[in-house]
Scaffold this motif. Structure first.
Motif, short mmCIF file in Angstrom:
data_model
loop_
_atom_site.label_atom_id
_atom_site.label_comp_id
_atom_site.label_asym_id
_atom_site.label_seq_id
_atom_site.Cartn_x
_atom_site.Cartn_y
_atom_site.Cartn_z
N SER A 156 22.67 23.03 41.51
CA SER A 156 23.53 22.30 42.94
C SER A 156 23.19 21.05 42.82
O SER A 156 24.38 20.11 43.04
CB SER A 156 23.11 23.36 44.06
N THR A 213 30.36 34.12 45.46
CA THR A 213 28.90 34.22 46.07
C THR A 213 28.10 34.77 45.22
O THR A 213 28.18 36.00 44.79
CB THR A 213 28.93 34.85 47.39
N THR A 230 27.32 22.97 46.41
CA THR A 230 26.28 23.69 46.84
C THR A 230 27.13 25.15 47.39
O THR A 230 28.11 25.13 48.31
CB THR A 230 25.94 23.18 48.26
N ASN A 263 28.13 29.12 48.76
CA ASN A 263 27.65 30.12 49.60
C ASN A 263 26.70 31.03 48.93
O ASN A 263 26.73 31.33 47.39
CB ASN A 263 28.63 30.81 50.03
N THR A 318 25.19 33.40 53.45
CA THR A 318 26.22 33.81 54.36
C THR A 318 26.02 35.47 53.99
O THR A 318 26.70 36.37 54.82
CB THR A 318 27.63 33.52 53.72
N LEU A 347 19.83 24.54 54.36
CA LEU A 347 20.86 25.02 53.95
C LEU A 347 21.11 26.56 54.37
O LEU A 347 21.73 27.31 53.75
CB LEU A 347 20.76 25.29 52.50
N ARG A 370 24.40 28.16 54.46
CA ARG A 370 24.90 28.58 53.28
C ARG A 370 24.54 30.07 52.71
O ARG A 370 25.21 30.65 51.94
CB ARG A 370 24.48 27.41 52.10
#
Length: 655
Positions: A205, A189, A211, A213, A262, A257, A260
């Motif tokens: 991306s 990440t 894509t 996180n 997170t 997104l 994503r």
């Protein structure tokens, strides 16, 4: 043997003097603070030897002096770093257990991951050990630069489930590496520190078809605390202001997104001493996370960053070198604060993450060095000399003689003695006193001063002007190490590190000393220490014995010190070893490696050792051709230079 030299008269007693010669190993342990700052990992046996207990088990203890002796037999020399990988494992287990207990106690419905930021100590043995513990303890690794990212990805290639967090400033190459690793299925990440990074991540991306996180690092309004407080809060150079973080989250949510996003990350600061600071920052981060969740961001994890401190003093206070909490209370505070905020919002608990590098690795390493010389003061004046001083025409001498027998409070005696000593020095400079009279005054001052310091130490009092006292009262112990290489935080930040002899703790130490390193820099000194042994400045030590090494250990140096050191005077990394216990409790040297050689240090600053050798050879040939030297001297000179290039950057402990 190149060992400590005692410059006092052979039959002179040490200072400060004491008539109480009873002293036990337990008294020695308490005097140097071993039970307090050792935190169960360090102790003293009945023979007065310092022991290391990697698992906090007294039945499985390593006598540090024995380990050092065996390493010397294997060709290593002081200074040396002795690392204890089993202790590293125990620290990771303690932190993991503290959070597991807090999660159970509060009925918390999220998991915990301890992430090790390798910037704290990137040495291979440390990173390798952390990687090996990852599957069992659920550890993660953090990278803050491209070189660190390469190391982390390579070392976790056979443990691909190890979580990886990427902090720090990132260029396209860094971010592309992260996205490709994510495409390989790695749980990696990137933490967005600037809006430009988010734009670049989205561009890459789309190009790569990956894509990842994402995480956002937020600058909190809650200020940090302690010596490193500027690394957190609104003044931090890293992270997004709340308005920027909100805009970044909306950008991701609007682009579909939101799931994503997170991780929400913050960094309160390093070595947080006060648990109230931790609670306040945790509440603020949790509140931001709740709001972002309501907007549509996933925010499945809160990363509270670093900050879990180490009690270098063993004082359990909120001072710069201490902490007022335990690992258990730290974990309890984080879990309780997050649970309260999310429960109030009616939202599921997020997973928790911390980056507790200092608390993981500080205890793992000990710096050991030997005392190679002592610059001490002259012996006490005799009764006849004291009587002569009392009858002197010089008032400062009479004052010093009277103070030696005075029962006035110690602080007043010490201050009066310093004034009299300065007055006598002025008289000498102006021609009003002889050199012998000034010398006698200095010896009387040391007699009065040491007695007063010992009295104040027993009463828990701090003397005035400790730095000036160190200049005029304490002995100088010259030690074979470099503060700039091995203890950079001491030099740069005034960090105090616990320091203790490896042996003779069952003997009363009697000499107040400043520790001087072997660099040619006046800043290369240790003057301030935790524990009673360092009360009032300097460190109270034993008189080194001729022909016998007097080794000192500086403890809790595993975090930052090994990696931040510079090469002042071209002193390089010291020798290093990994020491452990086998199942039967026997000492095992897992690894022993020499430190930097002179050739390594020279290469680091652009010199070619081969070229230097050639120049030395050419010089000896010219000298021989001109008849300036004998063949024997020329050969000895060449061999000595070549041996030096291949040898340690530090002083030798033998002929």
């Amino acid at each position: 043997m190149f060992r400590a030299v005692n410059h006092r008269a052979a039959d002179a007693p040490d200072a400060p003097r004491s008539t109480d010669r009873r002293w036990s190993a337990q008294q020695g342990a308490e005097f140097f603070g071993v039970p307090a700052w050792g935190d169960g990992y360090l102790g003293v046996d009945e023979a007065g030897r310092l022991t290391v207990m990697p698992e906090r088990d007294p039945s499985r203890a390593i006598v540090l002096a024995d380990a050092v002796a065996e390493l010397r037999e294997r060709g290593l020399s002081t200074p040396m770093l002795v690392r204890f990988p089993q202790l590293l494992e125990h620290r990771a287990t303690v932190i993991r257990g503290a959070f597991d207990d807090a999660i159970t106690r509060h009925g918390y419905r999220g998991s915990y991951t301890c992430v090790y930021p390798i910037k704290v100590n990137q040495h291979r043995s440390v990173v390798e050990r952390m990687r090996s513990l990852a599957p069992r303890l659920g550890l993660g690794l953090e990278a803050g630069s491209k070189p660190e990212l390469v190391a982390v990805l390579a070392w976790t290639s056979d443990t691909p489930g190890t979580p990886i967090v990427c902090n720090g400033f990132k260029d396209s190459e860094y971010l592309e590496t992260v996205l490709l690793a994510a495409g390989m299925g790695r749980p990696i990440t990137p933490i967005v520190e600037r809006r430009e990074e988010l734009d670049e991540i989205l561009r890459l991306s789309e190009r790569l078809g990956v894509t990842p996180n994402l995480g956002l690092r937020v600058k909190l309004a809650s200020p940090g605390a302690g010596r490193w407080q500027a690394s957190g809060g609104l003044g931090s150079k890293f992270g997004l202001f709340v308005a920027e973080a909100l805009d970044a989250a909306k950008q991701l949510i609007d682009a579909g997104l939101g799931e994503r996003l997170t991780i929400l990350h913050c960094h309160i600061g390093s070595q947080i001493a006060d648990l109230r600071t931790v609670r306040r920052a945790t509440r603020e981060l949790a509140r931001i996370a709740v709001e972002l969740r309501r907007l549509g961001a996933a925010i499945t994890t809160l990363d509270l960053g670093g900050g879990l401190g180490v009690d270098y003093d063993g004082a359990r206070t909120a001072g710069h070198s201490s902490i007022d909490y335990t690992v258990a209370s730290y974990a309890d505070a984080l879990v309780a604060e997050v649970a309260a905020v999310f429960d109030a919002a009616g939202l599921p608990h997020p997973d928790l993450m911390t980056e507790s590098g200092r608390a993981l690795v500080a205890y793992e390493s000990v710096l050991v060095f030997d005392v190679i010389g002592v610059s001490g003061h002259a012996p006490e004046p005799t009764d006849a000399e004291r009587a002569a001083a009392g009858a002197s025409d010089l008032e400062p001498l009479r004052e010093l003689s009277a103070l030696a027998d005075s029962s006035d409070p110690a602080p007043q005696r010490l201050q009066a003695a310093a004034v009299a000593r300065d007055a006598l020095a002025e008289l000498f400079t102006s021609g009003g006193a002889s050199l012998a009279e000034r010398a006698l005054g200095d010896r009387l001052f040391h007699l009065v001063g040491h007695a007063a310091l010992e009295e104040m130490a027993r009463a828990g009092q701090s003397p005035p002007e400790p730095d000036r006292l160190a200049d005029i009262l304490f002995d100088l112990y010259f030690c074979n190490f470099s503060i700039f290489q091995s203890l950079p935080d001491l030099w740069a930040l005034g960090q105090r590190f616990p320091t203790c002899p490896l042996t003779r703790l069952d003997e009363r130490p009697t000499r107040r000393a400043v520790l001087c390193d072997v660099t040619c820099d006046s800043d290369g000194e240790m003057r301030s220490f935790p524990s009673r042994a360092g009360a009032g400045g300097g460190l109270t030590l034993h008189t080194p014995r001729p022909g016998e090494p007097y080794d000192l250990g500086v403890f809790l140096v595993g975090a930052y010190q090994e990696i931040l050191g510079d090469m002042h005077n071209l002193f390089g990394d010291p020798d290093a070893a990994l020491v452990a216990l086998d199942d039967a409790g026997r000492l095992v040297i897992e690894e022993a490696a020499p430190g930097d050689r002179v050739a390594d240090a020279l290469r680091y600053v652009g010199h070619d050792p081969a070229s230097l050798r050639e120049r030395v050879v050419a010089e000896t040939k010219r000298a021989l051709r001109d008849g300036a030297v004998s063949q024997q001297l020329a050969d000895a000179y060449r061999r000595r230079l070549e041996d030096a290039i291949d040898g340690s950057t530090y002083l030798r402990s033998d002929d």
